[in-house]
Each structure stands twice: as structure tokens, then as C-alpha cells.
Design an enzyme around this catalytic site. Structure first.
Site, short mmCIF file in Angstrom:
data_model
loop_
_atom_site.label_atom_id
_atom_site.label_comp_id
_atom_site.label_asym_id
_atom_site.label_seq_id
_atom_site.Cartn_x
_atom_site.Cartn_y
_atom_site.Cartn_z
N ASN A 164 56.61 45.07 -36.43
CA ASN A 164 55.98 45.25 -34.84
C ASN A 164 57.29 45.52 -33.96
O ASN A 164 58.00 44.66 -33.46
CB ASN A 164 55.52 43.84 -34.37
N GLU A 165 57.39 46.82 -33.75
CA GLU A 165 58.60 47.36 -32.93
C GLU A 165 58.41 47.01 -31.51
O GLU A 165 57.14 46.61 -31.09
CB GLU A 165 58.58 49.00 -33.14
N PRO A 166 59.52 47.06 -30.68
CA PRO A 166 59.25 46.60 -29.05
C PRO A 166 58.12 47.60 -28.42
O PRO A 166 57.90 48.79 -28.77
CB PRO A 166 60.75 47.35 -28.65
#
Ligand code: F6R
Length: 227
Positions: A164-166
Site C-alpha cells: 500500500n504505497e503512499p
């Protein structure tokens, strides 16, 4: 350093994430493995499954080593354990050096008595149009076991948990995601060059992770201190 969040904690500790700082990763990993073993045994006494959410990467390796040691030397059984891995590169073949299936088999799954039907890892081989259905099914399976009892997490240099990237929403679900360029750069050495790193991954969402009954987030060393 570990962060622990548990549904059973009182309100105060829900508001303040308990943080434990350890002298080294080895010491912390052994304690975490003990906590996992205690949960597995407690669930076994209740004749219940113990559902574990698992990460890959360098962070959990010593936890897995200790669990394998406990299985081989202390007789810890994984017969009642069900595992759900957080993520897998997409596309990815399970036999490839960098696949999370291969990683999990080497570090844990092939070394303990986990039942093959109790092991779940996102499938990096399916056609892209089948990914949403696969993700829904993955979540249904988690639900069918009553949810994740204990979710282990590492954290990436971007601050990602799972992949879950920024920018990932707090309520995000299991899905295909584009990897951040920092994550791709960090994976480059595993893939013998940035150009070989898959640009996407299947990951459980933040929403899924937060539904876990207990979470332990591990972050080892100076490299992780800032994030
Ligand atoms: C991997 C995963 C990632 C890693 C993170 C840290 O399944 O979920 O979020 O935990 O990239 O990786 P390491 O431990 O290699 O620093």
C-alpha cells in the site's frame, strides 16, 4: 521496534500505539515468535484455527527462523494454522527467484507442518481481468476463517505496509497497485536491475489490514527509523 495494536487492549492503549524498542532485531524477533507460538497453542486448546497474516522481505526472516526452530526442536505444530500473505508482485511466476511464494516456502512453509490447503498467497500468474475477482475471493476466504488473528507487518522506505504505497486509502481493499519508484529502486538488486522489477503488485488493502484482531509492525535498524 514493534508497534502492537490489539482489539482487546483498553481504550487508552488503542489511542496510543504501544511501541517497544529492542536492542536488536534478533531479540525482538524471538519475542514475537514466542507471542505467535503462544497464540497458536491457545487457539489449538480451543480447537480453533489460528489465522496469521504474513509479510515477506528481510524484516520477518528471523521471526520465521525462530518459528521453524520451535517446530523442529520444541514440537510446535502448525496443524491448526492458516496463513494469508499480504502481497505478491504482478505479474510473477511462483517458481521465480523473486516470487513471494518461493520466499515463503523457503523461510517457513516447507519447513513446518502447515497444511497446503491452509496456505494463501496472492496469485501473480492470473490474467489481469481476473484480478478483481481473485481479490474478492481472497477476502472472502479470510472472512470464512473469522478474520486474521495476528497480522505481522514490515514497513517499506515509502512507508508502505503490504504494498500500500503512499496515497492508499485507509479503507482500501485487496487490489492491484502500481509500485512507487522508491519501492522499485529498493527491489532492483533482487531483480538484477530496476528494469526487471514488476511495476505492479497484488496487495491486501489498509482496510483489510486494520480489520485484523492484532497487528505487530516490525521496523529494524537506522534505515527504518525515519519512516
Ligand atoms: C512484503 C511487504 C512489504 C515489506 C516492506 C519492508 O510482503 O509487505 O511491505 O514488509 O517492503 O521490506 P523489508 O523487510 O525487506 O525491508
Amino acid at each position: 521496534m514493534t508497534f502492537l495494536h490489539s482489539d482487546s487492549e483498553n481504550i487508552r492503549s488503542r489511542e496510543n500505539l504501544p511501541v517497544t524498542i529492542h536492542h536488536g532485531a534478533r531479540e525482538a524477533s524471538v519475542l514475537i515468535a514466542k507471542e505467535i507460538a503462544t497464540l497458536i497453542k491457545k487457539k489449538k486448546e480451543l480447537n480453533d484455527h489460528c489465522v496469521l497474516g504474513l509479510p515477506t522481505g528481510s524484516t520477518p526472516v528471523e521471526v520465521y527462523d525462530e518459528l521453524v526452530r520451535m517446530h523442529k526442536e520444541d514440537g510446535l505444530s502448525f496443524e491448526n494454522v492458516v496463513t494469508f500473505n499480504l502481497d505478491e508482485y504482478y505479474p510473477m511466476q511462483p517458481y521465480k527467484l523473486q516470487s513471494y511464494v518461493r520466499f515463503m516456502r523457503e523461510h517457513l512453509l516447507d519447513q513446518v507442518d502447515l497444511k497446503p490447503e491452509n496456505i494463501h498467497i496472492p496469485d501473480g500468474t492470473i490474467p489481469v481481468e481476473e484480478v478483481p475477482g481473485f481479490c474478492r475471493n481472497y477476502e472472502e476466504k479470510v472472512k470464512s476463517y473469522g478474520g486474521i488473528d495476528l497480522q505481522l507487518l514490515g514497513i517499506g522506505r515509502t512507508g508502505h505496509i503490504g504494498f500500500n504505497e503512499p496515497g492508499s486509502g485507509k479503507k482500501s481493499r485487496t487490489r492491484l497497485i502500481s509500485l512507487d519508484h522508491i519501492t522499485i529502486a529498493d527491489s532492483a538488486s533482487d531483480f538484477f536491475g530496476e528494469e526487471n522489477v514488476p511495476k505492479r503488485a497484488i496487495t491486501m488493502g489498509i482496510g483489510n489490514i486494520l480489520e485484523s484482531k492484532q497487528i505487530i509492525l516490525m521496523a529494524w535498524g537506522e534505515g527504518k527509523a525515519k519512516i
